[in-house]
Each structure stands twice: as C-alpha cells, then as structure tokens.
Write an enzyme that holds these catalytic residues in place. Structure first.
Site, PDB file in Angstrom:
ATOM      1  N   GLU A 496       0.661  -1.246   0.078  1.00 56.68           N
ATOM      2  CA  GLU A 496      -0.119   0.027   0.328  1.00 56.68           C
ATOM      3  C   GLU A 496       0.778   1.239   0.078  1.00 56.68           C
ATOM      4  O   GLU A 496       0.305   1.844  -0.784  1.00 56.68           O
ATOM      5  CB  GLU A 496      -1.052  -0.121   1.055  1.00 56.68           C
ATOM      6  CG  GLU A 496      -1.833  -1.441   1.078  1.00 56.68           C
ATOM      7  CD  GLU A 496      -3.038  -0.904  -0.231  1.00 56.68           C
ATOM      8  OE1 GLU A 496      -2.953   0.068  -0.731  1.00 56.68           O
ATOM      9  OE2 GLU A 496      -3.251  -2.432  -0.328  1.00 56.68           O
ATOM     10  N   HIS A 499       1.316   2.590  -3.230  1.00 58.74           N
ATOM     11  CA  HIS A 499       0.034   3.343  -4.157  1.00 58.74           C
ATOM     12  C   HIS A 499       0.560   4.686  -3.565  1.00 58.74           C
ATOM     13  O   HIS A 499       0.403   5.792  -4.833  1.00 58.74           O
ATOM     14  CB  HIS A 499      -1.070   2.735  -3.542  1.00 58.74           C
ATOM     15  CG  HIS A 499      -1.098   1.791  -4.193  1.00 58.74           C
ATOM     16  ND1 HIS A 499      -1.183   1.183  -5.501  1.00 58.74           N
ATOM     17  CD2 HIS A 499      -1.588   0.585  -4.420  1.00 58.74           C
ATOM     18  CE1 HIS A 499      -1.347   0.582  -6.021  1.00 58.74           C
ATOM     19  NE2 HIS A 499      -2.205  -0.854  -5.311  1.00 58.74           N
ATOM     20  N   HIS A 502       3.917   6.627  -5.352  1.00 52.40           N
ATOM     21  CA  HIS A 502       2.898   6.883  -6.841  1.00 52.40           C
ATOM     22  C   HIS A 502       2.988   8.271  -6.672  1.00 52.40           C
ATOM     23  O   HIS A 502       2.947   9.185  -7.606  1.00 52.40           O
ATOM     24  CB  HIS A 502       2.183   5.574  -6.883  1.00 52.40           C
ATOM     25  CG  HIS A 502       2.166   6.059  -8.307  1.00 52.40           C
ATOM     26  ND1 HIS A 502       0.936   4.625  -8.892  1.00 52.40           N
ATOM     27  CD2 HIS A 502       2.467   6.203  -9.846  1.00 52.40           C
ATOM     28  CE1 HIS A 502       1.730   4.868 -10.885  1.00 52.40           C
ATOM     29  NE2 HIS A 502       2.127   6.263 -10.668  1.00 52.40           N
TER      30      HIS A 502
END
Length: 719
Positions: A496, A499, A502
């Site tokens: 997670e 993400h 990102h």
C-alpha cells in the site's frame, strides 16, 4: 471521466488504487519548494505508542476533515458539494467561451479538480468514517457529484469546446506532450460516455451510469455483510471461533488460517452461502454495464473498460490468462499434491483437498520446512520498526523522509489515525499521507489506498500538494505492547505504501492524471514492486528488530522467511488467474450463457482445479468487481512489469540511488500523463520493454523464477 477514479480495492481508472512528471526538472523548477516544519517528529515512535488524546485542544478551533473547514460537521458535505457544483458551472461557462488552446485543457483540469476534491474525499468518508451521519452525508455527496459528472460527460457544448482544440492540427502540434495527452483523455471520456449519441440516448447513458453507481455501492456493502446460522446447526465445540448472538452464530469471514478443518469448512460454507438480494444486485450490475457498453458502441463492457490500458482488449487478456494458466499447470498440480500430502498427514480421515485448505496447509508447510512460525517473527516487525524501514528505504532510494505531524482538532476521523508529511531532501514537502491503520468496529476489512486530493500546478505557481489515505486493519498498540505485524501484514504495508509514493512523487501539471490515476494494469506496478523490497533479506535486515531487546532479526531467519515464499506460489498464482478469468467472462458477451454461480463453477474447474462447493457463491464476496470490473487481470500484468523492474534495477542492489532516481523519473513521475507503453519502453535499461514482450509473447515463466505469492484467499477483499 471528468472526475477521475479511485485506487485500491475500491478503485477504478486510478486504481482501484488507484499527472505526469514527478522527476521533470522543467516543471519542478517552477514549483516553489515547501520548507520543513518544527512540528514534525520521527515516524517510528508515532506508530509504536498508543495515542494520548488531545486534551489541550478541547477548546481549539475545529478545522474539519482533512483540514477542509466545511467538513467540521456532516452538514458541511452539502455546502462543499454545492460550492463545487457552482464552481463547475462557472468553469463550464468559461471554457465554452475561451478561444481553443492550452488554456482549454487547464480549465478542464480545474473543472475535474473541483469535482474530484469533493467526490474523492466523500468516496473515502462514506465507507471509513465511524459516525453514521458523516457516512450518510458523504454518500449523498458522492451521488450528487457523480450524477453531475455523468451529465458533464454528455454535455455537447462542453464537448465541442474541446473538439475545437483537437481538430486544429496547428494548435495540437503546439501542445506539449502531457497537455496533449490530457486533452485526449478528456475527449476519450466524452466518447465512452456516449457524446456521439442523440439527446435521448445521451440521457439514457447518464441514467445507466447513475444506476450503475448505485448498484456498485450496494454490491460493495454486501460483500462484507456477515452471514448467520442457528447455533444448533453447528457443533458446539466450534462456536467459540465465531461471534455468538442469541440463538445464532455470526460468520464475518473465511477464517482461512484456522487450524481446525471444521471451522474453516463451516466458515467457507456459511460466509459464502448465496444471498438472494446480493445475487440480484450483481446480475443487475453486470446487465446494466453491458447495456451501457452496447449503447455507446462497444460489443461488451470489457471492450469499453480496456480502452487505453496496456492490454487494450479482452481478447489479449484472455490469451494472456490462458497461456499463463498453461504454463502454471504442472507446478500447480505439484503444489496441490504437496498441500494434500500435508492434509493427509495431519487429518488422514478427511484428506480430500478443498478450497478452504490451501492457505492453512501452505502455512503449515512453510512453518515445518523453514521453521517460520509467525509468532517467532512478529516481535521483530513492530509497526514502528516497519515504518522506519520504509523511511530508510525511501531515503536511500529517493532522498525522501517521512515525518509524523500532529493533526489539528477535527482533521481526522478517528483518534488512531496518523498523519505523515512526505519530504524530499531538496524539493521540500511533497504531500501528506493519512494512515488509518488500526481495527475498529464497522471498518471495512480492506487494505486500500485512496486519493483524497490530486497534485497539480496552480495558476499562481504554487503546487497543490497531493493527499492520500492508506487504510489497513492492524491490531492497536497497548500501553506496554506495540502493534506487531505478521510477515504478511508487513508485506501488505509495503504494497500500500507503494501506491502512496506513486501519488506523492508526481509533480504533474494536471491532477486528472496525478499519481495512480493511470491505466489500472499499470497502476499496480509500484505497489507490487514494493513487495519485492519487503521480501529481500538485505532490506528486511535493515529494520527488523525485536521490540524489547533491539536485537536484529537473525540472518538465517530472514533468509528462511524469504525462501518460504516459494511454497505454494504456483497454486496461489493459479487462483489469481481464476479470479481474473471469471471477471472477464462476467463482463464479456451478454446475455450470459448461465447463472453467475454456474459460470463460477465452470471457470473454477477450468482455471483452478479444486472442486466447486455446492450452495456457495464466492462471486458475491468479490468486491473487486466494482472498482476493477473487467480489470482484475491487472495484478498479474503489473506483476510482469514489476518483476522486470526489480530484476533489471534493484535485485543487485535494493538501495541503489541512481536506479531509484531513474525509476522515479521514468515511471512514477508520469502518473497517467504518458501512455504506459511509452513509459515502460523508455525506462532505464529497457527493462519494461522486456516485461511487455514477456506479457504478450508468454515466452518465459517469470512467475516460477520469482515465485512471489499473490494475496491469499483470506485476503479476498484486500488490496
């Protein structure tokens, strides 16, 4: 669409979970750096202590959720949505009157941002806030903004303002690549929403989209709803494994890790027992998606959903899945034989291998073969230590430090939520991550990433900082004991956080393509890559320390843990192929050839190998059908790319700063602002070009060599 999707188990185009040039020096030079704050404090300590409350702030100003002033009370959602809709009307009027040019795209993005800033925040609050009044208000806001978005996506005057720009070749040629890409994405959203249809059919498309949104919300809620059974129908000795309420036993999950075969069997059969209302909801959802796809000119919903992805078409996806299944078959059979052998050894009276068996018996084999009993590892994986491990990794790879920051009164929805500032050594503050990590009543059993606010370059030169939430389900720390993670929990945390980074590392001009707002089969690459770091002994040894003694996790234990990941890897991957194939069939040609349950049974027999259990309907718990409809294959395809990134850039040295900077510049930087095929082919050492060739040609069995395990069935609603 004008309001981009979300990522995670609940995501869509930005997903779930989940704009262009984080490493772009041209744009970065124009962004004013944010300085450090004296209110920041070390991240590890923030997660290893129980919150002490906010007694000193009882009379302070209440700032509202995420610092949004209107959201200090549930009624604020109505104010926020009305403000957003008024601003949207003004922006529509403005863009329809301005001469076509780069300003057109900027106004479109501002329009998208004004709606997303309410819709994305509400999308999270409606499922995560502990207070019903906030959840209901957020749900209403989602519906209101969602309906407005669908109407805008079929607004002919708005469409023509963009069409004038894209029809002028001289103007288009003058646009920079990112601006052109964003303009084309907005045009694509118009086209798949039915802008080419007559007025009556456009209205029908809007109505279908709104209905699909409602059905999706209803189905998603149903995926987590517990089932109950009368107590006398279950052996009394297993009652203690479930919640007992009066004359009923409540089953709220699969209990896949239970050592008792009967408990796992009972949980599987009860939790997956078909609910008639949920079944009708799924059938109606699939039918309406098909109607929408056909209305706007696609033969199936899958054809519509896969436009703009790496795969491009359902034919490519099914070919990929079938080839992958063929490659896996021999090793999957061997995995099942190994697991069956362990079950026979421990339970010779009932040795038939059933779908509820692999997670538990694979764990037994790992523990026996590699001596990796989870309880031996948990003391070395305190949440604080794991967060410091991530901090060290990001610092060495990317020059980034995570700092804990005290949230203002009313800024968070639960006392246990931690706020992290993400700070670059030269660029300053990059954004914020809210960490909703701890269990609570009513919280969804999902590990997810949510975009709350996308990053974008504002007209005044300031950068709108991205804000995201990471949601996990970890045990609370106590006064004397920090939160201790199993190896699987630690891996999920890394996934997670991939993400989140990102989202943080983009410095794109447009929020419509910020961070994880990119094609779904590319959005999972950064998160899956983080799993490789989480399973590398050189990385783990940097942070795994006993919470009491400070002793490092012995090297042989690290090596055994990493090696144990190979156990059952082919069978786990085969399970993911089954899920992805089922998703494709559900979103393929309609009317379906059989009921969703009969299709499940047929697909399970073809792509998995373990028998279907009568009177069960696993598809009714398949939450990814909402956010990842026709795109569940993305986990497998993204794994191919992540595998090549790891092998070409980080396998030799997981802390290589040069490789980390290039990874940021060539991949993370672009979000959805660059076509994935161009991104991966332009990456350093052409590692992604090799990965794409691998996906399309199926020439190598990379999944055997890497042997990374996908989520276990116990994590059906995770990620």
């Amino acid at each position: 669409m004008l309001c981009a999707g979300r990522l995670g188990g609940l995501g869509s185009r930005a997903a779930p979970l989940w704009p262009g040039r984080a490493g772009s020096r041209g744009l970065g030079a124009r962004i004013r750096a944010r300085g450090v704050s004296t209110s920041w404090f070390p991240v590890g300590a923030a997660f290893n202590v129980k919150p002490q409350g906010r007694r000193l702030d009882l009379f302070g100003e209440r700032r509202g959720l995420f610092g949004v002033p209107e959201l200090s009370a549930p009624e604020g959602f109505r104010v926020a949505q009305e403000n957003a809709l008024r601003k949207a009307d003004l922006l529509v009027e403005r863009v329809c009157s301005v001469a076509p040019g780069p300003q057109t795209v900027l106004i479109f993005d501002e329009l998208s941002d004004s709606l997303c800033r309410v819709a994305d925040l509400a999308d999270f609050v409606k499922i995560a806030h502990p207070e019903p009044a906030f959840r209901e208000a957020a749900e209403e806001a989602c519906t209101s903004i969602g309906t407005a978005v669908e109407k805008l996506n079929t607004n002919v005057e708005l469409y023509r303002s963009l069409q004038k720009l894209l029809a002028d070749k001289k103007l288009v040629d003058s646009l920079d690549p990112e601006t052109r890409r964003v303009a084309e994405l907005f045009m694509f959203d118009f086209e798949i929403s039915g802008i080419h249809l007559d007025k009556e059919k456009r209205k029908r498309a809007v109505d279908l989209n709104v209905k699909i949104l409602d059905l999706s919300n209803t189905f998603l809620m149903g995926t987590n709803f517990p089932n109950k059974i009368e107590k006398h129908l279950l052996p009394e000795h297993i009652h203690q494994n479930f919640v007992v309420a009066g004359n009923h036993v409540i089953v709220d999950g699969l209990h896949a890790e239970s050592p008792d075969d009967l408990v796992r069997e009972a949980a599987y059969k009860i939790f997956l027992y078909p609910n008639a209302g949920q079944l009708r909801c799924l059938e109606e959802l699939l039918s309406n998606r098909d109607l929408l796809a056909k209305l706007v000119g696609y033969s199936t919903y899958s054809h519509r959903a896969l436009q703009g992805t790496i795969a491009q078409s359902p034919e490519t996806v099914m070919q990929f899945l079938e080839k992958l299944s063929d490659k896996l078959s021999e090793r999957t059979i061997r995995d099942f034989e190994m697991i069956r052998g362990m079950k026979m050894k421990l339970n010779p009276q009932n040795s038939e291998l059933m779908p509820w068996d692999p997670p538990y018996y694979s764990g037994v084999i790992r523990a026996e073969r590699y001596n990796i009993e989870p309880s031996l590892y948990c003391p070395f994986f305190s949440l604080g230590a794991c967060m410091e491990g991530l901090n060290t990794l990001f610092g060495r790879l990317l020059g980034i430090t995570l700092y804990a920051e005290q949230p203002a009164r009313g800024e968070v929805w639960c006392e246990g939520v931690r706020k992290l500032a993400v700070v670059h050594e030269s660029e300053g503050l990059l954004g914020y991550i809210y960490c909703d990590f701890f269990q609570r009543a009513g919280k969804p059993h999902q590990d997810c990433h949510f975009t709350i606010r996308g990053g974008r370059l504002k007209e005044d030169g300031d950068y709108q900082l991205p804000v995201v939430v990471l949601m996990l389900n970890l045990p609370h720390p106590s006064r004397n004991l920090p939160t201790l993670l199993t190896p699987g929990m630690m891996e999920n945390l890394f996934h997670e956080m991939g993400h989140a980074m990102h989202s943080m590392l983009g410095r794109t001009r447009y929020q419509h393509v910020t961070g994880t707002r990119c094609p779904t089969d590319f959005a999972e690459v950064p998160s899956i890559l983080m799993e490789y770091f989480a399973n590398d002994h050189r990385v783990v040894s940097q942070f795994a320390r006993h919470y009491q003694t400070g002793q490092s996790l012995p090297k042989n234990m690290v090596s055994r843990l990493c090696e144990s990941k190979k156990v059952g890897a082919a069978a786990d991957m085969q399970l993911q192929v089954f899920y992805a194939a089922l998703d494709q069939i559900y979103h393929g040609k309609h009317p379906l050839t059989a009921s969703t349950t009969d299709i499940l049974r047929e697909t399970q027999e073809k792509f998995y190998g373990l028998p279907y259990v009568p009177n069960t309907a696993w598809q009714l718990r398949f939450s990814h059908l909402v956010g990842y409809g026709a795109k569940y294959y993305s986990y497998l395809m993204s794994r191919a790319v992540a595998s090549m990134v790891w092998k070409e850039c980080f396998r030799r040295d997981p802390f290589n700063r040069t490789a980390g900077e290039r990874y940021r510049r060539e991949m993370l930087a672009h979000g959805g602002g660059k076509e994935p095929m161009l991104m991966v082919q332009g990456a350093p050492l052409d590692f992604c070009g090799k990965a794409i060739n691998l996906v399309y040609n199926h020439s190598e069995s990379w999944w055997f060599r890497e042997k990374r395990s996908p989520p276990q069935p116990s994590e059906l609603n995770a990620r």
